[in-house]
Structures are given as structure tokens and as C-alpha cells.
Design an enzyme around this catalytic site. Structure first.
Site, PDB file in Angstrom:
ATOM      1  CB  ALA A 121       2.633 -14.951 -10.654  1.00  0.00           C
ATOM      2  CE  LYS A 122       0.110  -9.689 -10.738  1.00  0.00           C
ATOM      3  NZ  LYS A 122      -0.377  -9.243  -9.416  1.00  0.00           N
ATOM      4  CB  SER A 133      -1.829  -8.500 -14.415  1.00  0.00           C
ATOM      5  OG  SER A 133      -1.424  -7.928 -15.648  1.00  0.00           O
ATOM      6  CB  ALA A 146      -0.930  -0.013   1.220  1.00  0.00           C
ATOM      7  CB  SER A 147       4.489   1.853   0.039  1.00  0.00           C
ATOM      8  OG  SER A 147       4.799   0.933  -0.988  1.00  0.00           O
ATOM      9  CG  ASN A 182      -1.900  -3.967  -4.544  1.00  0.00           C
ATOM     10  OD1 ASN A 182      -2.328  -3.774  -5.674  1.00  0.00           O
ATOM     11  ND2 ASN A 182      -0.872  -3.272  -4.049  1.00  0.00           N
ATOM     12  CE1 TYR A 195       3.112  -8.536 -12.482  1.00  0.00           C
ATOM     13  CE2 TYR A 195       1.978  -8.572 -14.602  1.00  0.00           C
ATOM     14  CZ  TYR A 195       2.132  -8.046 -13.328  1.00  0.00           C
ATOM     15  OH  TYR A 195       1.300  -7.027 -12.904  1.00  0.00           O
TER      16      TYR A 195
HETATM   17  P1  NAP Z   1       3.966  -0.720  -7.674  1.00  0.00           P
HETATM   18  O1  NAP Z   1       3.683   0.724  -7.833  1.00  0.00           O
HETATM   19  O2  NAP Z   1       5.241  -1.263  -8.249  1.00  0.00           O
HETATM   20  O3  NAP Z   1       3.893  -1.087  -6.111  1.00  0.00           O
HETATM   21  C1  NAP Z   1       4.167  -2.402  -5.692  1.00  0.00           C
HETATM   22  C2  NAP Z   1       3.816  -2.541  -4.238  1.00  0.00           C
HETATM   23  O4  NAP Z   1       4.124  -3.886  -3.835  1.00  0.00           O
HETATM   24  C3  NAP Z   1       4.653  -1.613  -3.354  1.00  0.00           C
HETATM   25  O5  NAP Z   1       3.851  -1.166  -2.291  1.00  0.00           O
HETATM   26  C4  NAP Z   1       5.755  -2.528  -2.850  1.00  0.00           C
HETATM   27  O6  NAP Z   1       6.257  -2.146  -1.576  1.00  0.00           O
HETATM   28  C5  NAP Z   1       4.988  -3.850  -2.696  1.00  0.00           C
HETATM   29  N1  NAP Z   1       5.896  -4.993  -2.691  1.00  0.00           N
HETATM   30  C6  NAP Z   1       6.815  -5.352  -3.595  1.00  0.00           C
HETATM   31  N2  NAP Z   1       7.479  -6.455  -3.201  1.00  0.00           N
HETATM   32  C7  NAP Z   1       6.940  -6.815  -1.997  1.00  0.00           C
HETATM   33  C8  NAP Z   1       7.201  -7.850  -1.066  1.00  0.00           C
HETATM   34  N3  NAP Z   1       8.147  -8.782  -1.265  1.00  0.00           N
HETATM   35  N4  NAP Z   1       6.454  -7.906   0.068  1.00  0.00           N
HETATM   36  C9  NAP Z   1       5.477  -6.989   0.294  1.00  0.00           C
HETATM   37  N5  NAP Z   1       5.212  -5.975  -0.537  1.00  0.00           N
HETATM   38  C10 NAP Z   1       5.935  -5.889  -1.672  1.00  0.00           C
HETATM   39  O7  NAP Z   1       2.803  -1.624  -8.290  1.00  0.00           O
HETATM   40  P2  NAP Z   1       1.362  -1.216  -8.883  1.00  0.00           P
HETATM   41  O8  NAP Z   1       1.551  -0.819 -10.287  1.00  0.00           O
HETATM   42  O9  NAP Z   1       0.651  -0.310  -7.946  1.00  0.00           O
HETATM   43  O10 NAP Z   1       0.660  -2.653  -8.903  1.00  0.00           O
HETATM   44  C11 NAP Z   1      -0.157  -3.089  -7.855  1.00  0.00           C
HETATM   45  C12 NAP Z   1      -0.807  -4.401  -8.251  1.00  0.00           C
HETATM   46  O11 NAP Z   1      -1.498  -4.245  -9.479  1.00  0.00           O
HETATM   47  C13 NAP Z   1       0.196  -5.528  -8.483  1.00  0.00           C
HETATM   48  O12 NAP Z   1      -0.366  -6.747  -8.079  1.00  0.00           O
HETATM   49  C14 NAP Z   1       0.387  -5.512  -9.970  1.00  0.00           C
HETATM   50  O13 NAP Z   1       0.842  -6.758 -10.468  1.00  0.00           O
HETATM   51  C15 NAP Z   1      -1.019  -5.197 -10.411  1.00  0.00           C
HETATM   52  N6  NAP Z   1      -1.110  -4.628 -11.748  1.00  0.00           N
HETATM   53  C16 NAP Z   1      -0.557  -3.433 -12.050  1.00  0.00           C
HETATM   54  C17 NAP Z   1      -0.690  -2.937 -13.326  1.00  0.00           C
HETATM   55  C18 NAP Z   1      -0.130  -1.615 -13.732  1.00  0.00           C
HETATM   56  O14 NAP Z   1      -0.273  -1.269 -14.909  1.00  0.00           O
HETATM   57  N7  NAP Z   1       0.468  -0.835 -12.850  1.00  0.00           N
HETATM   58  C19 NAP Z   1      -1.364  -3.681 -14.293  1.00  0.00           C
HETATM   59  C20 NAP Z   1      -1.914  -4.905 -13.948  1.00  0.00           C
HETATM   60  C21 NAP Z   1      -1.786  -5.367 -12.672  1.00  0.00           C
HETATM   61  P3  NAP Z   1       7.549  -1.157  -1.451  1.00  0.00           P
HETATM   62  O15 NAP Z   1       7.070   0.214  -1.835  1.00  0.00           O
HETATM   63  O16 NAP Z   1       7.944  -1.244  -0.038  1.00  0.00           O
HETATM   64  O17 NAP Z   1       8.571  -1.695  -2.418  1.00  0.00           O
END
Ligand code: NAP
Length: 247
Positions: free
Chosen positions: A157-158, A141, A13-14, A89, A154
Site C-alpha cells: 500500500a505504501k 512509510s 488526525a485524532s 494520513n 502495508y
Molecule cells: P496512528 O497513531 O495509529 O493513527 C492512525 C490514524 O488513522 C488515527 O487517527 C485513526 O483514527 C485513523 N484511521 C485508522 N483507520 C481509519 C479509517 N478506516 N478511516 C479513517 N481514519 C482511520 O498512526 P500514526 O503512527 O500516527 O501514523 C500516521 C501515518 O504515518 C500513517 O499513514 C502511517 O502509515 C504513517 N507512518 C507511521 C509511522 C510510525 O512509525 N508511526 C512510520 C511510517 C509511516 P482513530 O483514532 O479514529 O482510530
């Protein structure tokens, strides 16, 4: 305020989508526990929640490490209670073409993005069963449905988490616990900000709505699946992708 009185745990959630989900659930009245991998990240979450006048806090959690999960659970039990809304998430990408993919890249993505869902769900499910109420929402995803070159780890996993979602939904439906997935397309976050201009333009041509999605638009789908309006929806995947993929 459809989530008033509920404790929601949002992993990752960061920033990005997780941050938007944490704030959106909080705005609906939930007490929110948001996780980050560092204490600075956890403090940032606590500040964001406080600024938005949302009850809850940020905590440190590495979903790959059992000790870290146990510590987070202890903290939650001490200060709140176990969540009745769990949003899985947190995720990473470690992209590489399949034949070049290193075992570490495969393992890291499978552990962070898939095994974590097994671990977190298992640890939260017992209290939901006792309470006879729970909402589990797993963030998948579009790539889990379509595949994507360079993302075999990826995509696996998804796609895998969608199978898990359906299986667990069947096991716990009778206890008033729903398990669903939200499947974002391309959303404007850190994960997609590194795309080259060329790749971004190619992507936009595949999206009928001709724009990347916003994290808040994914959060709205999560809030819905946790809300009373979705009480009879389980084992489903809600696609939030501007029409990029239509199952
Ligand atoms: P993001 O901005 O890269 O943020 C990833 C988050 O996951 C951060 O809060 C990070 O924490 C945390 N994280 C990473 N490794 C971790 C670990 N080992 N243990 C606990 N927390 C961990 O990602 P996002 O784009 O918001 O994506 C969020 C979700 O949506 C994910 O499941 C992603 O696969 C999915 N998604 C995203 C997109 C897209 O276009 N962005 C598309 C499809 C699906 P830190 O900040 O501490 O590193």
C-alpha cells in the site's frame, strides 16, 4: 502564517502524526478539518484545535466507506468549503507473515491505506482544479521503499501510493496543484509503541540518528510541502527517517 485562508483536510488526525500535522498546519494559519473514525475522536480533535486557537473542527470519517466520505464532504461544504490542502494520513497495520496473511488483513490495509487515497483525492481534486491551486500530501512509510517482513500488505500500500503520487502529479501539475509524499521512518506513536524492547533496539541500530522520530518532525515536512517554499516541488517523496533509508 503561510497557510492563512487555506482549508486543510487531514485524515486520521485524532492522534499520532495526523494530530501533529493538523496542529502544525493550523499554527501556520490554515483552517483545519481533522478526521477520526469515532465521534469521540472527532470531539477530541475539535477540543485540541480550540485549545490551540486554530479555526476548524474534527469530523467523523471512515476512509473505507463511501457513505462516510460523502457525509464528510457534505459537512465540509455546509460549514467550510472543500479543502485546498489534502493530507492523506489515515492508515492501519494488520501485520502477518505473507503465507499466514488472511485475505481480510490484506484487503483492510489496501482499502484503508491505498484505496482511500484514490477516493479522497478524487473527491477533493475537482475543486482544486477549479481553483487552479491545490496541495496534496500522501503519507507513505519507509517500509514502502525497503519492505519489511510481516508487512507485505502495508509495504504494498505504501509503495503503491508513491506511484499514485507521481501519476497524479503529472496529470495536474499544469493546474498549479502539487502532489507529493512524505515517508516517515520509525516515529514514536501508537503504531510503534507496541514494539518489543528487543525489536526497538534492533531498529535503533539501523537508524544513524539513533532515535525514533517525533510526530512533529513529520508534520514539519508536510507543512513545508504545503508552503509557498515548495511551490515547484511535485511528484516527490520526502523521507523523514533519521537516515535509516537513503534513496
Ligand atoms: P496512528 O497513531 O495509529 O493513527 C492512525 C490514524 O488513522 C488515527 O487517527 C485513526 O483514527 C485513523 N484511521 C485508522 N483507520 C481509519 C479509517 N478506516 N478511516 C479513517 N481514519 C482511520 O498512526 P500514526 O503512527 O500516527 O501514523 C500516521 C501515518 O504515518 C500513517 O499513514 C502511517 O502509515 C504513517 N507512518 C507511521 C509511522 C510510525 O512509525 N508511526 C512510520 C511510517 C509511516 P482513530 O483514532 O479514529 O482510530
Amino acid at each position: 502564517m503561510s497557510h492563512k485562508g487555506k482549508i486543510a483536510l487531514v485524515t486520521g488526525a485524532s492522534r499520532g502524526i495526523g494530530r501533529a500535522i493538523a496542529l502544525a498546519l493550523g499554527h501556520e494559519g490554515a483552517t483545519v478539518i481533522g478526521t477520526a473514525t469515532s465521534s469521540e475522536g472527532a470531539d477530541k480533535i475539535t477540543c485540541a484545535l480550540q485549545e490551540a486557537k486554530i479555526a476548524g473542527c474534527g469530523i467523523v470519517l471512515n476512509v473505507k466507506e463511501k457513505n462516510s466520505i460523502d457525509a464528510a464532504v457534505t459537512l465540509m461544504k455546509q460549514h467550510y468549503s472543500m479543502p485546498s490542502i489534502l493530507v492523506n494520513n489515515a492508515a492501519v497495520t494488520r501485520d502477518n507473515l505473507f503465507l499466514r496473511m488472511k485475505d481480510e488483513e490484506w484487503d483492510d490495509v489496501i482499502q484503508t491505506n491505498l484505496k482511500s487515497i484514490y477516493s479522497m483525492t478524487k473527491i477533493c481534486l475537482r475543486d482544486m482544479l477549479k481553483a487552479q491551486w491545490g496541495r496534496i500530501i500522501n503519507v507513505s512509510s519507509v517500509v514502502g521503499s525497503t519492505g519489511n517482513p510481516g508487512q507485505a500488505n502495508y509495504a504494498a500500500a505504501k509503495a503503491g501510493l508513491i506511484g499514485l503520487t507521481k501519476a497524479v502529479a503529472q496529470e495536474v501539475g499544469s493546474r498549479n496543484i502539487t502532489v507529493n509524499a512524505v515517508s516517515p521512518g520509525f516515529i514514536d506513536t501508537d503504531m510503534t509503541r507496541d514494539l518489543s524492547e528487543e525489536h526497538r533496539n534492533t531498529l535503533l541500530q539501523r537508524i544513524p540518528m539513533q532515535r525514533l522520530g517525533q510526530a512533529t518532525e513529520v508534520a514539519a515536512a508536510v507543512v513545508f510541502l504545503a508552503s509557498p517554499g515548495a511551490n515547484y516541488i511535485t511528484g516527490q517523496t520526502l523521507h523523514v527517517n533519521g537516515g535509516m533509508f537513503m534513496p
